[in-house]
Design a protein around this motif. Sequence first.
Motif, short mmCIF file in Angstrom:
data_model
loop_
_atom_site.label_atom_id
_atom_site.label_comp_id
_atom_site.label_asym_id
_atom_site.label_seq_id
_atom_site.Cartn_x
_atom_site.Cartn_y
_atom_site.Cartn_z
N CYS A 19 -7.08 -16.38 13.45
CA CYS A 19 -8.20 -16.96 12.71
C CYS A 19 -8.67 -16.04 11.57
O CYS A 19 -9.06 -16.52 10.51
N ARG A 22 -7.22 -16.51 8.12
CA ARG A 22 -7.50 -17.81 7.48
C ARG A 22 -8.93 -17.88 6.96
O ARG A 22 -9.22 -18.58 6.00
N GLU A 64 -11.43 -25.04 8.97
CA GLU A 64 -10.48 -25.95 9.62
C GLU A 64 -9.11 -25.31 9.75
O GLU A 64 -8.41 -25.53 10.74
N GLN A 65 -8.71 -24.51 8.77
CA GLN A 65 -7.43 -23.81 8.88
C GLN A 65 -7.47 -22.79 10.01
O GLN A 65 -6.48 -22.62 10.74
N ALA A 67 -9.30 -22.98 12.68
CA ALA A 67 -9.27 -23.74 13.93
C ALA A 67 -7.86 -24.21 14.25
O ALA A 67 -7.41 -24.14 15.40
N ALA A 68 -7.14 -24.67 13.21
CA ALA A 68 -5.78 -25.17 13.43
C ALA A 68 -4.84 -24.04 13.81
O ALA A 68 -3.86 -24.25 14.54
N ALA A 69 -5.13 -22.82 13.33
CA ALA A 69 -4.24 -21.69 13.59
C ALA A 69 -4.44 -21.09 14.97
O ALA A 69 -3.57 -20.39 15.48
N CYS A 70 -5.57 -21.34 15.58
CA CYS A 70 -5.86 -20.72 16.88
C CYS A 70 -4.95 -21.32 17.96
O CYS A 70 -4.99 -22.51 18.21
N ASP A 73 -6.87 -23.06 20.89
CA ASP A 73 -7.90 -24.04 20.53
C ASP A 73 -9.31 -23.59 20.89
O ASP A 73 -10.12 -24.35 21.41
N SER A 76 -13.64 -24.90 17.15
CA SER A 76 -13.80 -26.29 16.72
C SER A 76 -14.76 -26.34 15.54
O SER A 76 -15.66 -25.50 15.41
#
Length: 83
Positions: A19, A22, A64-65, A67-70, A73, A76
Amino acid sequence: MPEYTITLDRGACDGIFACLVRDDRFVEREDGLAGIEGEAADGTEPTEATVTATFDDDRLADAEQAAAACPVDAISVTEEGNL
Ligand code: SF4
């Protein structure tokens, strides 16, 4: 600009730090897990296992990037008033 809230579940966080690269509002805390940079937040509410911070800026895509990279998950992102 939409207001949005980033929630970080520190119970799920595994300290992988995908995270951080990003979104530099994510920081490494002394316990080896991620946190959200409080100074950059508008209304940070740290609790025992979950950190939330609400922002009103143009960096929703960064969050959002992250969050998507984690991989677990733990992050959020929720947009307010734009559902
Ligand atoms: S990417 Fe996910 S697991 Fe890794 S430090 Fe960030 S929140 Fe924790």
